[in-house]
Each structure stands twice: as C-alpha cells, then as structure tokens.
Design a protein around this motif. Sequence first.
Motif, PDB file in Angstrom:
ATOM      1  N   TYR A 417      20.655 -33.291  13.061  1.00 55.79           N
ATOM      2  CA  TYR A 417      21.114 -32.150  12.265  1.00 55.79           C
ATOM      3  C   TYR A 417      22.628 -31.929  12.422  1.00 55.79           C
ATOM      4  O   TYR A 417      23.277 -31.409  11.515  1.00 55.79           O
ATOM      5  N   VAL A 418      23.190 -32.335  13.538  1.00 56.17           N
ATOM      6  CA  VAL A 418      24.645 -32.236  13.727  1.00 56.17           C
ATOM      7  C   VAL A 418      25.353 -33.211  12.794  1.00 56.17           C
ATOM      8  O   VAL A 418      26.330 -32.866  12.124  1.00 56.17           O
ATOM      9  N   VAL A 419      24.846 -34.455  12.753  1.00 55.80           N
ATOM     10  CA  VAL A 419      25.442 -35.488  11.891  1.00 55.80           C
ATOM     11  C   VAL A 419      25.407 -35.032  10.431  1.00 55.80           C
ATOM     12  O   VAL A 419      26.392 -35.153   9.693  1.00 55.80           O
ATOM     13  N   GLN A 420      24.270 -34.491  10.009  1.00 63.24           N
ATOM     14  CA  GLN A 420      24.113 -34.097   8.602  1.00 63.24           C
ATOM     15  C   GLN A 420      25.064 -32.954   8.226  1.00 63.24           C
ATOM     16  O   GLN A 420      25.698 -32.995   7.166  1.00 63.24           O
ATOM     17  N   GLU A 421      25.183 -31.952   9.082  1.00 66.64           N
ATOM     18  CA  GLU A 421      26.118 -30.859   8.804  1.00 66.64           C
ATOM     19  C   GLU A 421      27.559 -31.361   8.785  1.00 66.64           C
ATOM     20  O   GLU A 421      28.371 -30.935   7.967  1.00 66.64           O
ATOM     21  N   ALA A 422      27.875 -32.295   9.690  1.00 71.04           N
ATOM     22  CA  ALA A 422      29.239 -32.843   9.754  1.00 71.04           C
ATOM     23  C   ALA A 422      29.589 -33.560   8.457  1.00 71.04           C
ATOM     24  O   ALA A 422      30.709 -33.430   7.935  1.00 71.04           O
ATOM     25  N   ILE A 423      28.650 -34.306   7.900  1.00 69.94           N
ATOM     26  CA  ILE A 423      28.910 -35.033   6.647  1.00 69.94           C
ATOM     27  C   ILE A 423      29.130 -34.044   5.491  1.00 69.94           C
ATOM     28  O   ILE A 423      30.001 -34.250   4.644  1.00 69.94           O
ATOM     29  N   VAL A 424      28.354 -32.962   5.487  1.00 67.00           N
ATOM     30  CA  VAL A 424      28.518 -31.956   4.433  1.00 67.00           C
ATOM     31  C   VAL A 424      29.930 -31.365   4.471  1.00 67.00           C
ATOM     32  O   VAL A 424      30.595 -31.226   3.438  1.00 67.00           O
ATOM     33  N   VAL A 425      30.434 -31.028   5.659  1.00 64.05           N
ATOM     34  CA  VAL A 425      31.757 -30.388   5.730  1.00 64.05           C
ATOM     35  C   VAL A 425      32.878 -31.412   5.531  1.00 64.05           C
ATOM     36  O   VAL A 425      33.942 -31.073   5.012  1.00 64.05           O
ATOM     37  N   ILE A 426      32.644 -32.677   5.909  1.00 63.98           N
ATOM     38  CA  ILE A 426      33.669 -33.700   5.689  1.00 63.98           C
ATOM     39  C   ILE A 426      33.881 -33.924   4.194  1.00 63.98           C
ATOM     40  O   ILE A 426      34.999 -34.176   3.743  1.00 63.98           O
ATOM     41  N   LYS A 427      32.820 -33.795   3.410  1.00 59.92           N
ATOM     42  CA  LYS A 427      32.984 -33.904   1.955  1.00 59.92           C
ATOM     43  C   LYS A 427      33.980 -32.863   1.449  1.00 59.92           C
ATOM     44  O   LYS A 427      34.854 -33.161   0.635  1.00 59.92           O
ATOM     45  N   ASP A 428      33.872 -31.623   1.963  1.00 63.58           N
ATOM     46  CA  ASP A 428      34.812 -30.576   1.560  1.00 63.58           C
ATOM     47  C   ASP A 428      36.230 -30.875   2.034  1.00 63.58           C
ATOM     48  O   ASP A 428      37.209 -30.566   1.343  1.00 63.58           O
ATOM     49  N   ILE A 429      36.338 -31.474   3.218  1.00 64.13           N
ATOM     50  CA  ILE A 429      37.669 -31.830   3.744  1.00 64.13           C
ATOM     51  C   ILE A 429      38.309 -32.900   2.857  1.00 64.13           C
ATOM     52  O   ILE A 429      39.508 -32.854   2.569  1.00 64.13           O
ATOM     53  N   PHE A 430      37.503 -33.861   2.403  1.00 61.30           N
ATOM     54  CA  PHE A 430      38.018 -34.894   1.485  1.00 61.30           C
ATOM     55  C   PHE A 430      38.552 -34.247   0.205  1.00 61.30           C
ATOM     56  O   PHE A 430      39.557 -34.678  -0.349  1.00 61.30           O
ATOM     57  N   MET A 460      26.868 -37.311   0.975  1.00 56.08           N
ATOM     58  CA  MET A 460      27.172 -38.721   1.264  1.00 56.08           C
ATOM     59  C   MET A 460      27.289 -39.525  -0.035  1.00 56.08           C
ATOM     60  O   MET A 460      28.174 -40.373  -0.180  1.00 56.08           O
ATOM     61  N   ILE A 461      26.414 -39.232  -0.988  1.00 58.28           N
ATOM     62  CA  ILE A 461      26.470 -39.916  -2.288  1.00 58.28           C
ATOM     63  C   ILE A 461      27.779 -39.582  -2.993  1.00 58.28           C
ATOM     64  O   ILE A 461      28.415 -40.454  -3.590  1.00 58.28           O
TER      65      ILE A 461
END
Length: 942
Positions: A417-430, A460-461
């Motif tokens: 669940y940490v990995v999944q939340e991190a990917i969600v916020v990294i999308k916003d950072i991008f 991720m998509i």
Amino acid sequence: MILINTFLKIKMTDSKYFTTTKKGEIFELKSELNNDKKEKKKEAVKKVIASMTVGKDVSALFPDVVNCMQTDNLELKKLVYLYLMNYAKSQPDMAIMAVNTFVKDCEDPNPLIRALAVRTMGCIRVDKITEYLCEPLRKCLKDEDPYVRKTAAVCVAKLYDINAALVEDQGFLDQLKDLLSDSNPMVVANAVAALSEINEASPSGQPLVEMNAQTINKLLTALNECTEWGQVFILDSLANYSPKDDREAQSICERITPRLAHANAAVVLSAVKVLMKLMEMLQSESDFVGTLTKKLAPPLVTLLSSEPEVQYVALRNINLIVQKRPDILKHEMKVFFVKYNDPIYVKLEKLDIMIRLASQANIAQVLSELKEYATEVDVDFVRKAVRAIGRCAIKVEPSAERCVSTLLDLIQTKVNYVVQEAIVVIKDIFRKYPNKYESIISTLCENLDTLDEPEARASMIWIIGEYAERIDNADELLESFLEGFHDENTQVQLQLLTAIVKLFLKRPTDTQELVQQVLSLATQDSDNPDLRDRGFIYWRLLSTDPAAAKEVVLAEKPLISEETDLLEPTLLDELICHISSLASVYHKPPTAFVEGRAAGARKSLPARSNSNEDSGQRTTTTTTTSQPHAQVILAQDSLIGDLLSMDIGGPTIVPPAPAAQSGLGLDLLGGGLDGILGSNEGATSTAAPVVSQSTTGLLGDIFGFNQGPTSYIPPKVNWLPAEKGKGFDIWGTFSRKNGQISMDMTFTNKAMQPMGGFAIQLNKNSFGLTPAAPLQVPSPLGPGASIETNVILSTAGAVQRMEPLNNLQVAIKNNIDVFYFACLVPMNVYFTEDGQLDKRVFLSTWKDIPAQNEVQYTLSGIMLTADQVVQKMQQNNVFTIAKRNVEGQDMLYQSLKLTNNVWVLNELKIQPGNPDVTLSLKSRSVEVAPGVFQAYNAILHS
C-alpha cells in the motif's frame, strides 16, 4: 435540562421511588398527595416524578399534583413545576388551574421562586398559558433582583419561539434591549443571548439591535465580569459588529485580547473569531496586526493539550485559520507533530495542518516526520502520510527533489500500500514538474505487478502513456493491462484507452494493432457510455485528421496547483465568521445542515482597508478579457402609445446573423482505421460524408460547439385566445437555436372566413428584441386550419425597461384586424454562447462585485446529481467554471452572459439526496436575478 438538574440532586437513597409498582399505585399516590403532612406530600411528589421519568403515565394525578403548588418549600415547588412542564401540553385545560399560582409566585418575596415561576411559564408551550405570562414577565424584566431579570431575559426568547407576534406587540423586545444597559453583567449576557436567538429565528433576518459604539462599550465592560458562557454570548454578538474606523477596531481588539488566556476553550475560540474578523479591517502591514498575530498563536497551541475531542474541534478551527492567515502559526510546526497515542481523527487533522504550514524553512523537519509516519501500523494514516509527502513536493518547489528521494526510499520498502500511494503522488509530481524527474520511471515500472488498486494502476498507466517515447517496452507494459480490460475499474479503462492512443501517436509504426484492439474493446464490447464515447471520439480523430488528434491528445497540460484542496475563498470567509460553532467543525455553512436556517443569513468578512489596490488590480484583469459594456435598460414609460402607433404593415427588418457552418466531414461508424495507416493526404476522404446528429453531439460536447435542440424550450401557451382575436387563435413560445432567438407560434383560424395579410411588430423592450425577418405565413389560412410558423428575432432593436424585465408587447395584423397581447420571454433564450469565463477571471469578478449584489434562491424538488445539473445547464449556455466537493456537498461555479452583455456569476450548492438546491447569484445588474432564477428552475425541472 431542568429535569436532569433536579434528578442529580436526588440522593442515591431515593432509588426507592423507582421500585416496581404494585396494583392500585395511582390510588395510593393520590391519597398521599392529599395528605396534610408536608413530608408525606414531598415523598408522594418524588414518587410521581420518578414514575414519570421511567415513562409511566401519571397524568391522572394532574389536579392532585397542582394542589401541591401552594407551598413555601422550594424543593417541592421545583418538583411540581417539573411535572407541570411535562404534562401541560397534553392537559392544556388542566394547566390553566396553575396560572393563578404562577402569577402569585412571580410576586413572591423569594427571588428564587419568582425566577422559577417565570422560567416554568416560559417552558410550558401552551397558547392559553402564554396570554397570562405577559404581565408577570413584564414585571420580572424590571425586577430588583438580577437573578430574576436574567431568567426573564431568556424567557422572552422562549416566548418568541411560541408566539413571535405577541412578543413584538407587548414591547418585550424593547425591554430586552434595555437590559443591554443593565448594571449586572450576567443580565447583559443573557439579554445578548436572547436577542441573538430571536434574531436567528426572525424571518426577516435583520438585526434587532443596531450596534453602536455606546452599546459595544457596555458589552465590553460586562465581558470582564460575567461567567464564561456569558462571555461566549457577548463575544459572538461582538463578532457581528463592524467598527467605523481602524482606531475603534484596535480598541475593541485590545479589550478582547485578555480573553485569549481564558481556561474555557469556547471563550478562547470566540475571542479568536472576533479578532480574525477585526484584523480584516486593519492594514495588514501594520505593527498592530503583527503584534496581534503573535498573540493568537499561544492560546491556539494551548488548546492542543486538551482531551482528544477538544483537540479535534480546535484543529478543525485552526485548519480554517491557517488557510486564511498562515503567518499566525508558521513557527509552531512542532505542536502539530503526531503523538503515538493520538486518535486517528486527530492524527489526520494534524497531518493536514502540517501540509498547510509547510514552507522552505521547515520542510526538512516535516519530511523527516512524514517519512517516520509512513512506517506506522495504521494503514489509513500511512497512506495519508505518503500522500502528504507528494503535496509537500508540489507546494514547496525547492524541496521537490528531496521529496522524490523520500518517496523512492519508501518504494524500496516494498510494502504494497505504500508503493501504490507513492506512485499516485509521483504522477502528480510529474505533472507539476514536467521533464525533471523522469529518470525514476524505470524504478516505478519494476513494481508494476504489485499494483492492485484502481487509482495506483491508473496513475502508472498515465505515466507510461505520457512518457511512452522514453520507455522501450511501453507497448508490452500497456498490452499487459489490456488482457483483463473488461475486469478493470472504469478509471483504469479510460486511462488505458488514452495511454494507448498517446503511444500510437508517438510510435505509430509498431502499435497499430494495439490501438485497434483497444478502440474495438472500448466502442464495441463496452456498456460504459463514457468509455464508448471517448473511444468513438479518438477513432474519428485518428481516422480523419491525425494532426488534430496530436493537438488534442498530446496537448500541453495545465500545471497542477498546491491550492486544489483549499476551501473556496467566499466559503472560507463565511466559515471564519462561524469559528467556535458546529459550522467550523463540519467546514460547511449553517444553511447546509441546520433545517429552516434562513438562506439570506450568510455572514462574510468585511473588506480589508487596503482592498482598493486589490480591487484595482482585479479590475485591470477583468477588463482585458471582458466584453463591451452592458446596454442600459431604460425605464419603462407608457408604452401602449408606442405599440398603437407602430407601422404594422412593414416591420423593420434586421439581417439575421449567419448561422455557423460546420465543416466536419465525419462518418463515425465507417471506415475502420485505414486513414491512420497512410500519410496525412491519405487520411483525407475524397467524398465528404454527411455529419450525423449523433456525431455532432458527441464531438460538440468535447469541443464546445454543440448547439443542438437539447436546450430547454418552454411549452406553448395561449397568447391570443380566439374569443379575443375574433376567431384568430395564437399559441406560442420562444427558443434559442444556433445562436438565434426564435418566436415559435401556432396560428389557428376559428373564424368563418379565410385569414391573410399577416404581419408582426414588437414594442420597445428590455433586451431590444425585434424581428430579424418578416412573418411568413402561406395565405390564406382557411377556416378551421392551423399552421406552425416562426419569426427569427435579433436584439438590435430599441431598448426600454419593462416590468417584469422579460415582458414583451406584441402586435399581429391580419386582414380582419390588428391584435395586441403581452407575453413573457424565458430568460434562457438571452443566454449567449460566449458566456464562459476563465477560472481566475471568474474568481476576481466574484470578489469585485459588491456583496449587496448577491441574491440567494432555493430551487426545490431538484432530483438531479451535480453532473446532471452541469450537463443540463451547459445545453442552455450556462457554463460550469469549477466543481468541488466540500464535506459531501457538491459546489458548482457557473457563468452566463446575456445578449445585452450583462454577466451573471452563480454558485450552486447541491447536497446529494436533498431536493433543495441553493443558488447564489451575483451580477452588476442585479435586476436580472429573478429572470435567471426562473430560467434555472424551469431548465432543471424540464
């Protein structure tokens, strides 16, 4: 409350009164109540009250209990009064028996008995009793004992709730106002509380007391001497006062500031509310405001050392305060660090405030804390902590790299669940920092197989599609998602469709089969209308104009903002005025959750004293994007002369505006993807297929040119009945199609002779409506025959104000006579197609329009979701600028423009499941408000 207080005083040894009843108990109690011994009577009344408390019906004892009122024993009198309050409503005729005793007790030498009598009479909600209450209440309001006066003050508010007209007629409101000058501070506090309660219950919503410097001075004097709850009442009253100048505002602030050190949290928050409101009036750069800002921090910090429930209330209020004035607590970050034993609701609120206070100066400290929180055992809290790191990266740009590094460290933990939340916020950072941190994409792709939550998979998509040209195996990665396409969440399906189209536009040679496959799945095998429509749009874009497809699909995206979670400014200002109340905990205005609360009773902060400069800047911004000035709607004179003198034979013809031509040559369902495979020249078809209505609607919704017949057209009404028209019968309505106003009519000949020689003329009107083409009716119209006809109208005619504004006077001539009638033009036909404002211009314009130009309405019986409201209004040229959800309540911000260049800005509050929608409307020409409201009502009920 009286019931509870009385029973708290009954000793534990009195439990015998609650023992199981036996046969004939009512009879035994009756005989005991009539006993000559006072002690026996008291015991009997206690038994009666005990039975009443556990739900037994002891109303049969009413006359016997009332007889016990004739006593000097205060405890017995309290018990009898308690019984009376409970049963008077069900036995109103019997309750009259007690009136004489009440009146007598109101003149008792003991002030406690006088106060008890008037309080009880106020609690007995029986109309017959209230008539007898007036004289005793009038005496008690002038009683020599302050305890009696303060009780009587509250009684006036209770009586107002029962019979408002009686209170006003008897002059009790004036007596209550006089108590504001009382020498006893508790009497003043109760008078303020009563007036506030009456004011909120008043249908007019107008303040009952005109606050002036003299009254305020009396309240401030009483503030130092009354009890803590009296202080709350006075402070809440002071919050509604607007000082006449900076000097008076500073003086009030200085006298209120000592309340910040009070032990009661309610007093502290009420004082903070008053100070926050007064600070808006002062120069924000002044030394006084700086000093006041420093004084506000310690009391707010102290509240966080209370029990968790008080902490939570304090945190919800602090959340509002830091959104308005972050400087107050910018140096107090540490007090918001989460403790291991904090309840989850306190933890989450602290986390939110930490993000709001995050800055370049404290970001290192904040990130260190957040990283630690991400290793906690509470999954919800961990998710919020990871998301908070992403919000820090977006808010504090210099710390973005450090935040990304922290997120990568968390991804290495491999906790799902940490990995999944991190990917969600990294999308916003991008999105916030394009082309800056793409080097970490490979690390993200390593965790592809572990993603099982829709939001994480969609994020991720999006990353793969957005950076497809940098990911060598992007097609393989997206194809792996495609295998279980129909089992995916809608969010994932939509993102996958867009990502594969992006991939195709970037690498067309080796992804043709993949894009055909996803378009086929979306358009042919899916039941989801959103997915299917998007698939068709992409299909036609790709098959007809790949260059246009690139511009649409690969368009530059607006940068994400850190302010997306902030409350809307006008709502925030309103909530600041409700600090220390339930509204500040819910983060909703009282009208959203208090039934019967007047919609017009909204509060707002006063304009800042240096707002002229801001206003000037806003005006400049608005001017650069605004349309020409609104036409002046002239005052209405006697118009019948104009109408009678018109030349009906030949109306002034204004050339109609040419209809917009659509050059789209699309065949939605034909052709496959052949056009994609060749060059641009090959994509152009030699024969332009006809555009179907469904295609136009589909693409029009996206590109904003949809002007179909989906707009609201009111049903036809009988404008000219046959009996008034000498057999000529006219039914009509108005519509707007392709940017033109049309007057649609049905003519029926109910006379015995043919009709011909038709002509039409319109009188001067508020919007300058005039025929743009002559009335065309094939002549003659035979007896009994009907015909549909319409007249295209322009708004280039003479303007003269009508009452109501949308009134239109018409003259129609035929070979029999000239006929005159008046009709109402629905306001929505005046809504133009260019009424969409930029979000920033909307916000600045809303602030710039004076508060007195805001009107509120309630739309009843609206059984639509927010999205359905958006769609219906869009079809009628009302454009949604923004939509946000505040604590479960949908808020829509919409703009529209009338043909006379008057702009109207609207705010809609929609509570799911509640058929009442609040419409707040602002315009510089507020006289258009009733017509706009009627248009909203008609459209949303259609």
